[in-house]
Design a protein around this motif. Structure first.
Motif, mmCIF file in Angstrom:
data_model
loop_
_atom_site.group_PDB
_atom_site.id
_atom_site.type_symbol
_atom_site.label_atom_id
_atom_site.label_comp_id
_atom_site.label_asym_id
_atom_site.label_seq_id
_atom_site.Cartn_x
_atom_site.Cartn_y
_atom_site.Cartn_z
ATOM 1 N N ASN A 157 0.692 -1.040 0.019
ATOM 2 C CA ASN A 157 -0.149 0.015 -0.128
ATOM 3 C C ASN A 157 0.863 1.328 0.026
ATOM 4 O OD1 ASN A 157 -2.171 -1.763 1.995
ATOM 5 N ND2 ASN A 157 -2.767 -0.824 0.386
ATOM 6 N N PRO A 158 0.575 2.269 -0.571
ATOM 7 C CA PRO A 158 1.470 3.600 -0.612
ATOM 8 C C PRO A 158 1.377 3.958 0.873
ATOM 9 C CG PRO A 158 0.043 3.819 -2.642
ATOM 10 C CD PRO A 158 -0.462 2.357 -1.838
ATOM 11 N N ASP A 159 0.234 3.739 1.670
ATOM 12 C CA ASP A 159 0.150 3.942 3.114
ATOM 13 C C ASP A 159 0.836 2.674 3.679
ATOM 14 O OD1 ASP A 159 -0.328 4.840 5.529
ATOM 15 O OD2 ASP A 159 -2.228 4.562 5.409
ATOM 16 N N SER A 160 2.311 2.773 3.669
ATOM 17 C CA SER A 160 3.067 1.782 4.409
ATOM 18 C C SER A 160 4.342 2.058 4.882
ATOM 19 C CB SER A 160 3.126 0.271 3.716
ATOM 20 O OG SER A 160 4.014 0.620 2.529
ATOM 21 N N ASP A 161 4.917 1.563 5.501
ATOM 22 C CA ASP A 161 6.392 1.927 6.055
ATOM 23 C C ASP A 161 7.213 1.855 4.858
ATOM 24 O OD1 ASP A 161 5.460 2.786 8.576
ATOM 25 O OD2 ASP A 161 6.090 0.748 9.540
ATOM 26 N N VAL A 162 7.077 0.855 4.155
ATOM 27 C CA VAL A 162 8.033 0.303 3.150
ATOM 28 C C VAL A 162 8.007 1.439 2.135
ATOM 29 C CG1 VAL A 162 6.438 -1.470 2.034
ATOM 30 C CG2 VAL A 162 9.036 -1.467 1.911
ATOM 31 N N ALA A 163 6.827 1.709 1.591
ATOM 32 C CA ALA A 163 6.557 2.729 0.450
ATOM 33 C C ALA A 163 7.063 4.137 0.949
ATOM 34 C CB ALA A 163 5.225 2.543 0.103
ATOM 35 N N ARG A 164 6.666 4.405 2.223
ATOM 36 C CA ARG A 164 7.360 5.543 2.547
ATOM 37 C C ARG A 164 8.828 5.773 2.553
ATOM 38 N NH1 ARG A 164 2.425 5.795 5.413
ATOM 39 N NH2 ARG A 164 3.267 4.136 7.019
ATOM 40 N N ALA A 165 9.508 4.582 3.094
ATOM 41 C CA ALA A 165 10.823 4.691 3.160
ATOM 42 C C ALA A 165 11.644 4.633 1.605
ATOM 43 C CB ALA A 165 11.288 3.378 4.005
ATOM 44 N N HIS A 166 10.782 3.713 0.910
ATOM 45 C CA HIS A 166 11.438 3.434 -0.577
ATOM 46 C C HIS A 166 10.524 3.785 -1.626
ATOM 47 C CE1 HIS A 166 15.235 2.017 1.022
ATOM 48 N NE2 HIS A 166 14.679 1.312 2.052
ATOM 49 N N PRO A 167 10.331 4.762 -1.904
ATOM 50 C CA PRO A 167 9.265 5.029 -2.918
ATOM 51 C C PRO A 167 9.811 4.529 -4.375
ATOM 52 C CG PRO A 167 9.829 7.077 -2.190
ATOM 53 C CD PRO A 167 10.316 6.040 -1.099
ATOM 54 N N GLU A 168 10.961 4.819 -4.246
ATOM 55 C CA GLU A 168 11.818 4.247 -5.877
ATOM 56 C C GLU A 168 11.731 2.659 -5.848
ATOM 57 O OE1 GLU A 168 13.083 4.876 -2.896
ATOM 58 O OE2 GLU A 168 14.884 3.655 -2.570
ATOM 59 N N TRP A 169 11.152 1.898 -4.861
ATOM 60 C CA TRP A 169 10.903 0.515 -5.122
ATOM 61 C C TRP A 169 9.608 0.228 -5.893
ATOM 62 C CZ3 TRP A 169 12.745 -1.975 0.213
ATOM 63 C CH2 TRP A 169 14.005 -1.832 0.257
ATOM 64 N N ILE A 170 8.845 1.221 -5.841
ATOM 65 C CA ILE A 170 7.531 1.108 -6.497
ATOM 66 C C ILE A 170 7.579 1.008 -8.125
ATOM 67 C CG2 ILE A 170 5.399 2.294 -7.087
ATOM 68 C CD1 ILE A 170 5.145 2.451 -3.923
ATOM 69 N N MET A 171 7.204 -0.108 -8.669
ATOM 70 C CA MET A 171 7.097 -0.244 -10.125
ATOM 71 C C MET A 171 6.391 0.997 -10.842
ATOM 72 S SD MET A 171 7.330 -4.135 -10.860
ATOM 73 C CE MET A 171 8.412 -4.188 -12.183
ATOM 74 N N ALA A 172 6.961 1.610 -11.669
ATOM 75 C CA ALA A 172 6.431 2.460 -12.276
ATOM 76 C C ALA A 172 7.276 2.869 -13.720
ATOM 77 C CB ALA A 172 6.357 3.932 -11.755
ATOM 78 N N ALA A 173 6.498 3.259 -14.703
ATOM 79 C CA ALA A 173 7.080 3.679 -16.230
ATOM 80 C C ALA A 173 7.394 5.015 -16.407
ATOM 81 C CB ALA A 173 6.032 2.991 -17.196
ATOM 82 N N ARG A 174 7.016 5.902 -15.414
ATOM 83 C CA ARG A 174 6.943 7.374 -15.465
ATOM 84 C C ARG A 174 7.209 7.728 -14.234
ATOM 85 N NH1 ARG A 174 3.465 8.599 -18.806
ATOM 86 N NH2 ARG A 174 2.460 6.692 -19.153
ATOM 87 N N THR A 175 7.539 9.204 -14.048
ATOM 88 C CA THR A 175 7.522 9.585 -12.450
ATOM 89 C C THR A 175 6.362 9.393 -11.504
ATOM 90 O OG1 THR A 175 7.267 11.884 -13.459
ATOM 91 C CG2 THR A 175 9.404 11.428 -12.912
ATOM 92 N N GLU A 176 5.214 9.623 -12.328
ATOM 93 C CA GLU A 176 3.910 9.230 -11.533
ATOM 94 C C GLU A 176 3.638 7.945 -11.376
ATOM 95 O OE1 GLU A 176 -0.739 10.316 -13.202
ATOM 96 O OE2 GLU A 176 1.022 10.717 -14.394
ATOM 97 N N TRP A 177 3.204 7.490 -10.266
ATOM 98 C CA TRP A 177 2.640 5.929 -9.960
ATOM 99 C C TRP A 177 1.678 5.480 -11.196
ATOM 100 C CZ3 TRP A 177 3.478 5.669 -3.916
ATOM 101 C CH2 TRP A 177 4.611 5.804 -3.765
ATOM 102 N N PRO A 178 1.776 4.313 -11.341
ATOM 103 C CA PRO A 178 0.644 3.736 -11.877
ATOM 104 C C PRO A 178 -0.754 3.871 -11.234
ATOM 105 C CG PRO A 178 2.399 2.154 -11.937
ATOM 106 C CD PRO A 178 2.827 3.166 -10.842
ATOM 107 N N ALA A 179 -1.831 3.501 -12.068
ATOM 108 C CA ALA A 179 -3.266 3.580 -11.289
ATOM 109 C C ALA A 179 -3.197 2.735 -10.054
ATOM 110 C CB ALA A 179 -4.130 3.263 -12.557
ATOM 111 N N GLU A 180 -3.932 3.225 -9.187
ATOM 112 C CA GLU A 180 -4.016 2.017 -7.984
ATOM 113 C C GLU A 180 -4.933 1.059 -8.261
ATOM 114 O OE1 GLU A 180 -4.224 3.883 -4.229
ATOM 115 O OE2 GLU A 180 -2.367 4.757 -4.181
ATOM 116 N N SER A 181 -4.776 0.005 -7.764
ATOM 117 C CA SER A 181 -5.896 -1.346 -7.737
ATOM 118 C C SER A 181 -5.739 -1.911 -6.418
ATOM 119 C CB SER A 181 -5.444 -2.171 -8.841
ATOM 120 O OG SER A 181 -6.119 -3.152 -8.854
ATOM 121 N N ARG A 182 -6.781 -1.818 -5.783
ATOM 122 C CA ARG A 182 -7.146 -2.408 -4.552
ATOM 123 C C ARG A 182 -6.141 -1.528 -3.486
ATOM 124 N NH1 ARG A 182 -6.551 -7.973 -0.985
ATOM 125 N NH2 ARG A 182 -8.594 -7.633 0.036
ATOM 126 N N HIS A 183 -5.909 -0.210 -3.772
ATOM 127 C CA HIS A 183 -5.121 0.817 -3.099
ATOM 128 C C HIS A 183 -3.618 0.308 -3.195
ATOM 129 C CE1 HIS A 183 -9.178 1.943 -1.851
ATOM 130 N NE2 HIS A 183 -9.424 0.708 -1.517
#
Ligand code: GLA
Length: 746
Positions: free
Chosen positions: A399-425
């Protein structure tokens, strides 16, 4: 080292399937025959047959007939899909490979050969010697064929692989197609069509196998069914983006193919780098049952094997959802153990801030809010009750609202600077980044070290949309993610060899032979409604034997569809898989608990048959009257289920014809009711007079609806009479099932 040989014709034969492979004249191998078993051919006969298979050229095509091999090449004049698409920045886009070496089961091939099952390895170079191609074709002992390719760049310029697919020829009489579609809650829904000139192409860009995956693409003689018609089928054993296709070119050649689906620039090979395709499986048989049986034989031969004594499972998801409460969950464990459950699985909601699906995903640390003293009280109680303990994870997601996403936003898979459409948050954690991979691995291993965890339910609840690597300017990362997922499973399993892992993905969206190399069962669907499950189990067995399919009994009213079903129908549906319960037992009535206990006892008594036998599905004229069963390998016994999914027309249904038995043996056929008789039952005469079973009853008998504690003697018939003539069906209400136990008497 294999010696140079370029003039071999190879015949492999196993379990009634033959493959004749033309590897002559330094060309890439082409399959001349894949289908019914042939007697061992002499070299001369094989050569004559290969010659006899060369088609006459059509007018206004290349002068020599094109030869679509395992990896069809454009250079031969083939204008269908090429097996390999790629280039050195636009150069070298139509490679012409020449075979260098051929080896069969490790031995260099020096002459045409006929053998049993075997592994054929062909190494080839393109004419500019910039690419090496290693093709593997294996006929497994159960008659299943599989192939994969490895492409290596031998020069300094980067080679981009755009597409690599392997194809298997099918004869012109295979004109009818069957593959699958589906959705969350309705997985593996069959669809049929006609193979016409052109390509029937099923592409998947979901980064997971998908609820709508083509799954297995079949082509067969018109009207083929479970027990009749010739059928050829392919399956791509890959849990990332993939493709299946059936292609018919104007000149009449027909192929079935499969491969990974690569995103732009996803595979760029530097000098010495290789790309390895997934295995593409190919199964031939008379009818869909035989096609399925070849897959089952293969899955059942894998190591480690899953034991036939599959533990009856309780999964807490539909019982409590996110409402974790130690007392409630211990109480549920006690109730489960009391009715014979052998494995208890704690689902989503035990970690981080995960109190609902908006938060905490990716933080694999037990939540002190809901589990103040950790999971020990629950896990210890579960073990003390004699059950195994299982735990839910979704390691590739955050979840973007998680410790891991807050600490490492760069670990989220994305094809552009904007993150992909969320699915089940949620977003996807990039396991292709070594630090992200290590982080998840460390958290999982810490839990496996702290607790005795016997089982992991490994979930994956969204499609991979725009799944790029932020650290590489958004380059596609699905291929790397899929490999990292497999590697993580393997690392964990190698450290915990006793651990079982279930492949779950929003229900049944990750069911394929790739993930089955690393996991031990699949969750068929989030929809546990037995009316829908009948169809989903029927078709999931097209690939998987019953012991690999998670199959649960849920509460009377389905959480997914709202339909209400009797326990006898829910249980009589679920026992044809790896049985579980997904139900708040505290809310079940004493009568339901008694019934459930009886059904679980029945399953335990019969599971060595239900989970090791041959699956048979009868062809019927009415899709609302399903008839299927499992026959022991030695044909000494069987259990069949006759299912009414709707009011039957004609009413009652026609005769039940039992396939798969020994035609020369005699069998006793008895209806069995582990708990109640089905609603609306009007028994046929051949069942004989009902008698009291002598079992203690906990409910009142009502004729025609819920007679319990009766046994019908049934009758004895020759096997061939059962298959050719059949026996009358009873009359039952819609959404009811009758089970028959069939036992050889002579
Ligand atoms: C998916 C699974 C369910 C359950 C939930 C938990 O939907 O298919 O069985 O585990 O996730 O969030």
């Amino acid at each position: 080292m294999p010696t140079d040989n370029r003039d071999a014709i190879l015949q492999l034969t196993a379990a009634g399937v033959s493959v004749l492979i033309d590897a002559t004249d330094g060309q890439l191998p082409a399959i001349v025959h894949w289908g019914a078993g042939l007697p061992a051919l002499t070299a001369q006969q094989a050569e004559t047959l290969v010659g006899a298979s060369v088609p006459v050229t059509s007018s206004n095509t290349v002068d020599l007939p094109p030869r679509p091999g395992l990896l069809p090449g454009h250079h031969s004049g083939w204008t269908g899909r090429p097996g390999l698409r790629g280039s050195f920045d636009g150069i070298g886009w139509s490679p012409k490979f020449r075979t260098q070496t051929v080896a069969l089961s490790g031995t260099p091939v020096t002459a045409s050969t006929s053998s049993g099952p075997g592994l054929l390895e062909i190494s080839a170079l393109d004419d500019a010697e910039r690419l090496r191609l290693d093709l593997t074709l294996e006929l497994l002992p159960g008659g299943l064929l599989r192939s994969r390719a490895q492409l290596t760049n031998l020069c300094d310029e980067k080679y981009t692989v755009e597409d690599l697919a392997l194809s298997f020829p099918i004869p012109s009489e295979a004109t009818e197609l069957l593959d699958f579609a589906g959705n969350h809650n309705y997985e593996r829904i069959p669809q049929r069509g006609t193979l016409r000139t052109g390509t029937h192409l099923r592409e998947n860009r979901k980064g997971r196998t998908g609820a709508d995956s083509a799954y297995i693409l079949h082509a067969g003689t018109p009207g083929f069914g479970f027990g009749h018609g010739q059928v050829w089928a392919v399956h791509t054993a890959w849990s990332g983006n993939h493709q299946h296709y059936a292609e018919r070119v104007f000149t009449g050649e027909q192929l079935l193919g499969g491969g990974e689906l690569l995103l732009p620039g996803e595979i760029r090979l530097g000098r010495g780098d290789s790309y390895t395709s997934p295995w593409i499986y190919a199964s031939y048989g008379t009818g869909l049952d035989e096609v399925a049986r070849r897959f089952h034989t293969h899955v059942r031969s894998r190591s480690p094997q899953v034991p036939a004594e599959r533990p009856v499972t309780l999964n807490v998801w539909e019982a409590v959802y996110f409402g974790h409460d130690e007392d409630k969950l211990i109480d549920l464990a006690e109730r489960a153990a009391a009715i014979g459950v052998e494995r208890y699985v704690l689902d989503d909601g035990w970690f981080g801030s995960r109190r609902d699906d908006t938060s905490g995903l990716g933080d694999w640390v037990v939540s002190p809010d809901v589990w103040p003293t950790g999971l020990h009280p629950l896990a210890d109680r579960v073990h003390a009750l004699g059950m195994q303990f299982g735990l839910w994870f979704e390691p590739e997601m955050v979840n973007p609202d998680s410790d891991v996403a807050r600490a490492h936003p760069e670990w989220i898979m994305a094809a552009r600077t904007e993150w992909p459409a969320e699915s089940r948050h949620q977003q996807v954690l990039n396991l292709g980044i070594p630090e992200a991979y290590e982080h998840v691995k460390k958290q999982i291993l810490a839990l496996l070290a702290e607790y005795r965890i016997d089982y992991i339910k490994w979930d994956h609840n969204r499609d991979l949309i725009e799944a790029g690597n932020q650290l590489e300017a958004g380059r596609p990362g699905v291929h790397a993610q899929t490999l990292a997922f497999y590697a993580l499973l393997e690392e964990i399993r190698s450290l915990h060899p006793e651990l079982e892992i279930e492949s779950c993905s929003s229900g049944g969206a990750r069911v394929d032979l790739g993930v089955l190399e690393h996991t031990d069962r699949v969750w068929v669907s989030d929809n546990i409604d037995p009316h829908d499950r009948q169809t989903m189990l029927r078709w999931t067995t097209q690939l998987l034997p019953p012991e690999y399919m998670g199959s649960h009994i849920a509460s009377g009213r389905s959480h997914t569809t709202g339909r209400q079903h009797d326990l006898a129908f829910r249980a009589g549906t679920a026992i044809f898989g790896h049985l579980g319960v997904e139900w708040d037992l505290a809310k079940a009535s004493p009568e339901e608990i008694s019934g459930l206990r009886r059904w679980i006892a029945f399953y335990k008594q019969e599971r060595s048959l239900l989970l090791t036998g041959d699956v048979v599905r009868m062809d019927g004229h009415d899709s609302n009257a399903l008839f299927h069963g499992v026959v022991s390998r030695d044909r000494s016994c069987a259990i069949f289920a006759a299912v009414a999914l709707d009011s039957l027309y004609p009413d009652p249904a026609g005769r039940l014809k039992l396939r798969g038995l020994d035609p020369d043996a005699t069998y006793r056929v008895e209806p069995v009711f582990p708990w109640t008789t089905p609603s609306g039952l009007l028994p046929p005469e051949w069942w004989g007079q009902p008698a009291a079973s002598g079992r203690a009853t906990e409910r009142t008998s009502l004729r025609g609806t819920t007679q319990d504690d009766v046994v019908f003697p049934g009758a004895t018939f020759p096997g061939n009479v059962l298959s050719k003539v059949g026996v009358a069906s009873p009359r039952i209400h819609p959404d009811q099932v009758v089970l028959y136990r069939v036992t050889k008497t002579g």
